[in-house]
Motif scaffolding. Structure first.
Motif, short mmCIF file in Angstrom:
data_model
loop_
_atom_site.label_atom_id
_atom_site.label_comp_id
_atom_site.label_asym_id
_atom_site.label_seq_id
_atom_site.Cartn_x
_atom_site.Cartn_y
_atom_site.Cartn_z
N ALA A 67 0.84 -1.20 0.00
CA ALA A 67 0.00 0.00 0.00
C ALA A 67 0.88 1.25 0.00
N GLY A 68 0.63 2.13 -0.94
CA GLY A 68 1.42 3.35 -1.03
C GLY A 68 2.73 3.18 -1.76
N MET A 69 3.00 1.96 -2.21
CA MET A 69 4.24 1.69 -2.94
C MET A 69 4.18 2.29 -4.34
N ASP A 70 5.32 2.64 -4.87
CA ASP A 70 5.42 3.08 -6.25
C ASP A 70 4.78 2.05 -7.17
N ARG A 71 3.92 2.49 -8.10
CA ARG A 71 3.15 1.57 -8.94
C ARG A 71 4.04 0.65 -9.76
N ALA A 72 5.10 1.20 -10.34
CA ALA A 72 5.97 0.37 -11.18
C ALA A 72 6.64 -0.71 -10.34
N THR A 73 7.09 -0.36 -9.14
CA THR A 73 7.72 -1.35 -8.25
C THR A 73 6.73 -2.46 -7.90
N ALA A 74 5.51 -2.06 -7.56
CA ALA A 74 4.48 -3.05 -7.22
C ALA A 74 4.19 -3.96 -8.41
N ASP A 75 4.15 -3.39 -9.61
CA ASP A 75 3.89 -4.19 -10.80
C ASP A 75 5.01 -5.20 -11.06
N TYR A 76 6.26 -4.78 -10.84
CA TYR A 76 7.37 -5.73 -11.03
C TYR A 76 7.29 -6.85 -10.00
N MET A 77 6.87 -6.53 -8.78
CA MET A 77 6.67 -7.58 -7.78
C MET A 77 5.60 -8.56 -8.25
N GLY A 78 4.52 -8.02 -8.84
CA GLY A 78 3.47 -8.87 -9.37
C GLY A 78 3.97 -9.77 -10.48
N MET A 79 4.86 -9.24 -11.32
CA MET A 79 5.42 -10.06 -12.41
C MET A 79 6.23 -11.22 -11.84
N LEU A 80 7.00 -10.97 -10.80
CA LEU A 80 7.78 -12.04 -10.17
C LEU A 80 6.86 -13.10 -9.59
N ALA A 81 5.71 -12.67 -9.06
CA ALA A 81 4.74 -13.62 -8.53
C ALA A 81 4.22 -14.53 -9.63
N THR A 82 4.02 -13.98 -10.84
CA THR A 82 3.53 -14.82 -11.94
C THR A 82 4.56 -15.86 -12.35
N VAL A 83 5.85 -15.52 -12.23
CA VAL A 83 6.90 -16.49 -12.55
C VAL A 83 6.86 -17.64 -11.54
N MET A 84 6.66 -17.32 -10.27
CA MET A 84 6.54 -18.36 -9.25
C MET A 84 5.37 -19.29 -9.57
N ASN A 85 4.25 -18.71 -9.97
CA ASN A 85 3.09 -19.53 -10.34
C ASN A 85 3.38 -20.39 -11.57
N ALA A 86 4.10 -19.82 -12.53
CA ALA A 86 4.43 -20.56 -13.75
C ALA A 86 5.28 -21.78 -13.42
N LEU A 87 6.23 -21.61 -12.52
CA LEU A 87 7.08 -22.72 -12.12
C LEU A 87 6.28 -23.79 -11.38
N ALA A 88 5.35 -23.36 -10.52
CA ALA A 88 4.51 -24.31 -9.80
C ALA A 88 3.62 -25.08 -10.77
N LEU A 89 3.10 -24.38 -11.78
CA LEU A 89 2.25 -25.02 -12.77
C LEU A 89 3.05 -26.02 -13.60
N GLN A 90 4.27 -25.64 -13.96
CA GLN A 90 5.14 -26.55 -14.72
C GLN A 90 5.44 -27.81 -13.92
N ASP A 91 5.71 -27.65 -12.63
CA ASP A 91 6.01 -28.81 -11.79
C ASP A 91 4.80 -29.74 -11.70
N ALA A 92 3.61 -29.15 -11.54
CA ALA A 92 2.40 -29.97 -11.47
C ALA A 92 2.16 -30.70 -12.79
N MET A 93 2.50 -30.05 -13.90
CA MET A 93 2.35 -30.69 -15.21
C MET A 93 3.33 -31.84 -15.37
N ARG A 94 4.53 -31.65 -14.87
CA ARG A 94 5.52 -32.73 -14.95
C ARG A 94 5.02 -33.97 -14.21
N HIS A 95 4.43 -33.77 -13.04
CA HIS A 95 3.89 -34.89 -12.28
C HIS A 95 2.73 -35.57 -13.01
#
Length: 239
Positions: A67-95
């Protein structure tokens, strides 16, 4: 029922919130395994599948601190979160026995290869699922916009928006029991009726490039397969 897919190549927009299940944030293992099984059912039909994934399930956990964070910084944090989800999804697909590749719009070579359009298309042609992380790689753009953009770049036949609701309704079905689902609706009708399909940038991009959108529930068993087979499932937004 015909098992001949209507679409040869699809782009699925999967929200981060879809991975939470009934949890308040994070990734629910049972939920992600069920989603992967839905995707596997389509892959087994010979359909080429690309996925753009959001990050709301992870970012929700740190949202109060943002809250109150610079918008661009917050958006980059959100992008990193999507990478974490992508890796989790890839692992579940491998299984689940599904071969997939993760490509990131942000350069994180230790965990994901960078987004390269030609390689993504080649993976799809090899029947590998391609998971796109980090959105467009730019702040101020949503993963909806990333889905529209990547769908067009890889030559997808349609963008499938996987949500918690089984289509686009005349009103919020959770608040209004009399709300009616649209089976099909044109882009112009969606605009005039102020229907919330995707964010404005993504919606305009799809309309201008004549990329149809199908909105369906990823939590409804077999819904993804029915959409791919061209059955009456969800809502088709078309030109």
């Amino acid at each position: 029922m015909s098992l001949e897919p209507k679409y040869k190549r699809i782009l699925v927009k999967l929200s981060g919130e879809a991975l939470m299940g009934e949890d308040s944030y994070g990734i629910n293992r049972v939920t992600i395994e069920r989603i992967v099984n839905e995707i596997k059912g389509v892959v087994d039909l010979g359909v080429q599948v690309a996925i753009v994934i959001g990050g709301g399930n992870i970012f929700r956990g740190v949202a109060p601190a943002a809250a109150g964070m610079d918008r661009a910084t917050a958006d980059y944090m959100g992008m990193l979160a999507t990478v974490m989800n992508a890796l989790a999804l890839q692992d579940a697909m491998r299984h689940a026995g599904v071969v997939s590749r993760v490509q990131s719009a942000l350069t994180i070579q230790q965990v994901a290869e960078p987004y390269i359009r030609g390689k993504a298309i080649r993976y799809l042609e090899e029947n590998k699922v391609v998971i796109f992380g980090a959105g467009t790689g730019n702040p101020f753009f949503t993963t909806d916009t990333a889905a529209a953009l990547r769908g067009m770049e890889v030559g997808a036949d349609i963008v499938l928006k996987a949500t918690k609701v089984d289509g686009v309704y005349t009103d919020d079905p959770k608040k209004n029991p009399d709300a009616v689902r649209y089976h099909t609706v044109t882009f112009d009708e969606a605009i005039s009726r102020n229907l919330k399909v995707m964010d404005a940038t993504a919606f305009a991009l799809c309309r201008d490039q004549k990329m149809n959108i199908s909105v369906f529930s990823i939590f409804k068993a077999g819904a993804l397969k029915r959409v791919v087979l061209g059955e009456d499932e969800g809502t088709l937004v078309h030109c």
